[in-house]
Design an enzyme around this catalytic site. Structure first.
Site, PDB file in Angstrom:
ATOM      1  N   SER A 129       0.869  -1.185   0.000  1.00 57.38           N
ATOM      2  CA  SER A 129       0.000   0.000   0.000  1.00 57.38           C
ATOM      3  C   SER A 129       0.900   1.227   0.000  1.00 57.38           C
ATOM      4  O   SER A 129       2.070   1.149   0.379  1.00 57.38           O
ATOM      5  CB  SER A 129      -0.853   0.006   1.274  1.00 57.38           C
ATOM      6  OG  SER A 129      -1.465   1.259   1.475  1.00 57.38           O
ATOM      7  N   TYR A 154      -1.396  -0.931  10.447  1.00 54.50           N
ATOM      8  CA  TYR A 154      -1.546  -1.177   8.998  1.00 54.50           C
ATOM      9  C   TYR A 154      -0.299  -0.677   8.280  1.00 54.50           C
ATOM     10  O   TYR A 154       0.292  -1.389   7.457  1.00 54.50           O
ATOM     11  CB  TYR A 154      -2.799  -0.450   8.501  1.00 54.50           C
ATOM     12  CG  TYR A 154      -3.140  -0.696   7.045  1.00 54.50           C
ATOM     13  CD1 TYR A 154      -3.882  -1.812   6.667  1.00 54.50           C
ATOM     14  CD2 TYR A 154      -2.740   0.195   6.053  1.00 54.50           C
ATOM     15  CE1 TYR A 154      -4.211  -2.028   5.336  1.00 54.50           C
ATOM     16  CE2 TYR A 154      -3.054  -0.010   4.726  1.00 54.50           C
ATOM     17  CZ  TYR A 154      -3.801  -1.119   4.374  1.00 54.50           C
ATOM     18  OH  TYR A 154      -4.121  -1.334   3.048  1.00 54.50           O
TER      19      TYR A 154
HETATM   20  N1  LIG Z   1      -8.823  -0.377  -0.682  1.00 55.52           N
HETATM   21  C1  LIG Z   1      -7.751   0.380  -0.534  1.00 55.52           C
HETATM   22  O1  LIG Z   1      -7.811   1.619  -0.480  1.00 55.52           O
HETATM   23  C2  LIG Z   1      -6.389  -0.251  -0.494  1.00 55.52           C
HETATM   24  C3  LIG Z   1      -5.257   0.563  -0.732  1.00 55.52           C
HETATM   25  C4  LIG Z   1      -3.985   0.003  -0.711  1.00 55.52           C
HETATM   26  C5  LIG Z   1      -3.839  -1.346  -0.442  1.00 55.52           C
HETATM   27  N2  LIG Z   1      -4.951  -2.109  -0.197  1.00 55.52           N
HETATM   28  C6  LIG Z   1      -4.724  -3.529   0.071  1.00 55.52           C
HETATM   29  O2  LIG Z   1      -5.320  -4.280  -0.962  1.00 55.52           O
HETATM   30  C7  LIG Z   1      -5.597  -5.597  -0.499  1.00 55.52           C
HETATM   31  C8  LIG Z   1      -7.011  -5.964  -0.873  1.00 55.52           C
HETATM   32  O3  LIG Z   1      -7.898  -5.088  -0.200  1.00 55.52           O
HETATM   33  P1  LIG Z   1      -9.268  -4.579  -0.818  1.00 55.52           P
HETATM   34  O4  LIG Z   1      -9.239  -3.111  -0.802  1.00 55.52           O
HETATM   35  O5  LIG Z   1      -9.563  -5.308  -2.074  1.00 55.52           O
HETATM   36  O6  LIG Z   1     -10.232  -4.999   0.383  1.00 55.52           O
HETATM   37  P2  LIG Z   1     -11.468  -5.992   0.451  1.00 55.52           P
HETATM   38  O7  LIG Z   1     -11.910  -5.897   1.866  1.00 55.52           O
HETATM   39  O8  LIG Z   1     -12.416  -5.694  -0.637  1.00 55.52           O
HETATM   40  O9  LIG Z   1     -10.811  -7.420   0.185  1.00 55.52           O
HETATM   41  C9  LIG Z   1      -9.998  -8.056   1.132  1.00 55.52           C
HETATM   42  C10 LIG Z   1     -10.239  -9.552   1.034  1.00 55.52           C
HETATM   43  O10 LIG Z   1      -9.354 -10.202   1.968  1.00 55.52           O
HETATM   44  C11 LIG Z   1     -10.109 -11.247   2.579  1.00 55.52           C
HETATM   45  N3  LIG Z   1      -9.527 -11.617   3.863  1.00 55.52           N
HETATM   46  C12 LIG Z   1      -9.493 -10.894   5.011  1.00 55.52           C
HETATM   47  N4  LIG Z   1      -8.955 -11.626   5.995  1.00 55.52           N
HETATM   48  C13 LIG Z   1      -8.620 -12.824   5.463  1.00 55.52           C
HETATM   49  C14 LIG Z   1      -8.038 -14.014   5.986  1.00 55.52           C
HETATM   50  N5  LIG Z   1      -7.678 -14.122   7.280  1.00 55.52           N
HETATM   51  N6  LIG Z   1      -7.830 -15.059   5.148  1.00 55.52           N
HETATM   52  C15 LIG Z   1      -8.203 -14.979   3.848  1.00 55.52           C
HETATM   53  N7  LIG Z   1      -8.786 -13.885   3.296  1.00 55.52           N
HETATM   54  C16 LIG Z   1      -8.989 -12.830   4.106  1.00 55.52           C
HETATM   55  C17 LIG Z   1     -11.502 -10.682   2.729  1.00 55.52           C
HETATM   56  O11 LIG Z   1     -12.472 -11.703   2.960  1.00 55.52           O
HETATM   57  C18 LIG Z   1     -11.672  -9.954   1.406  1.00 55.52           C
HETATM   58  O12 LIG Z   1     -12.210 -10.808   0.422  1.00 55.52           O
HETATM   59  C19 LIG Z   1      -5.322  -5.565   1.002  1.00 55.52           C
HETATM   60  O13 LIG Z   1      -4.049  -6.122   1.265  1.00 55.52           O
HETATM   61  C20 LIG Z   1      -5.336  -4.090   1.332  1.00 55.52           C
HETATM   62  O14 LIG Z   1      -4.573  -3.797   2.473  1.00 55.52           O
HETATM   63  C21 LIG Z   1      -6.207  -1.601  -0.227  1.00 55.52           C
END
Ligand SMILES: NC(=O)c1ccc[n+]([C@@H]2O[C@H](COP(=O)([O-])OP(=O)(O)OC[C@H]3O[C@@H](n4cnc5c(N)ncnc54)[C@H](O)[C@@H]3O)[C@@H](O)[C@H]2O)c1
Length: 268
Positions: A142, A155
């Site tokens: 991120s 985080y």
């Molecule tokens: N959305 C943002 O702004 C953003 C920005 C930068 C990075 N990210 C990163 O992107 C990645 C995906 O996030 P997203 O935004 O798509 O969020 P999201 O919540 O839509 O998806 C996250 C997924 O991870 C799964 N998950 C959570 N805990 C888990 C576990 N213990 N075992 C297996 N699966 C698990 C959830 O069920 C979900 O399907 C993450 O690593 C997040 O930190 C997100």
């Protein structure tokens, strides 16, 4: 690596960025395993991919459980014949109250999902990739892994860890023909942004709204495109790619390098 005919595994593929990457990999011709704790979302991602003529399967996986990680790799090998691409993508926020007020169980879960699972997932996948003669691992870090991210210090710490791990694993390209890279997105339009809103106090909600309003939202497909770039470009290993709204993805070099270490030598 051309994803056509390859086998990919996406953790956190039931939602958001993981779903977008899984769809992009399937569209590029890979068979995709979705590994997630959310069975309904995972089955929806599989249906989405199959509905577009792609190949996908779901395996229930808690990425904080080592046996689950080993099972997801075995599942990919049994279902599609091997493992070539791993997207270590599952992630969570710590939520409010902010550390150090956060209860230990909350920040420990953030640590386990966002960093421990990336380390353990990589360890589970590399032997399978060695059996295929090599592979590609793309981690989702991120922008919080690059900047001072005060809204959720844990985080930010885990994402800095993912960036550091990714850079330090550059040697795997030479040693095992496994390229490890990571993407660092800004704020992405996924369900992560709206989770837990109902439980927030008005003050917490205002804090969260200020963070989201500070940066325009990136579509998950932009992050998926950056992941695919890492898969396709065989020259990239140990690299960190920023994905920001309205700009082309950009490699981010380490802020500090040491001339004495040949692996860190600054360009002259
Ligand atoms: N959305 C943002 O702004 C953003 C920005 C930068 C990075 N990210 C990163 O992107 C990645 C995906 O996030 P997203 O935004 O798509 O969020 P999201 O919540 O839509 O998806 C996250 C997924 O991870 C799964 N998950 C959570 N805990 C888990 C576990 N213990 N075992 C297996 N699966 C698990 C959830 O069920 C979900 O399907 C993450 O690593 C997040 O930190 C997100």
């Amino acid at each position: 690596m051309n994803p056509e005919g390859k086998v990919a595994l996406v953790t956190g593929g039931s939602s958001g960025i993981g779903r977008a990457t899984a769809s992009a990999l399937a569209e590029a011709g890979a068979s995709v395993v979705i590994a997630d704790v959310d069975d309904n979302g995972g089955n929806d991602t599989v249906a989405l991919i199959e509905g577009s003529g792609g190949k996908a399967a779901f395996v229930h996986t808690d990425v904080t459980n080592r046996q689950d990680l080993e099972r997801m790799v075995a599942f990919a090998e049994e279902t599609f014949g091997g493992l070539d691409i791993l997207h270590n993508n599952a992630g969570v926020n710590t939520g409010l109250p902010r550390f150090p007020d956060a209860p230990p169980e909350r920040w420990e879960q953030t640590f386990a999902v966002n960093l421990w699972a990336v380390i353990a997932g990589t360890q589970a996948a590399v032997p399978a990739m060695r059996r295929r003669g090599g592979g590609v691992i793309v981690n989702t870090a991120s922008i919080a892994g690059i900047i001072r991210y005060e809204p959720d210090p844990i985080y930010g710490a885990t994402k800095h860890g993912v960036v550091g791990l990714t850079r330090a694993l550059a040697f795997l390209k030479e040693e095992a023909n496994v390229r490890v890279n990571c993407v660092c997105p800004g704020v992405v339009d996924t369900p992560m942004l709206t989770r837990g809103l109902a439980e927030m106090t008005p003050e917490e909600r205002a804090q969260r709204d200020a963070i989201v309003a500070a940066m325009p939202l990136i579509p998950p497909s932009d992050v998926a495109a950056a992941v695919l770039e890492f898969v396709r470009d065989d020259s990239l290993a140990g690299e960190v790619m920023g994905v920001m709204y309205g700009r082309p993805p950009k490699l981010i070099p380490p802020a500090v390098t040491f001339r004495s270490d040949p692996a860190q030598r600054m360009p002259s």
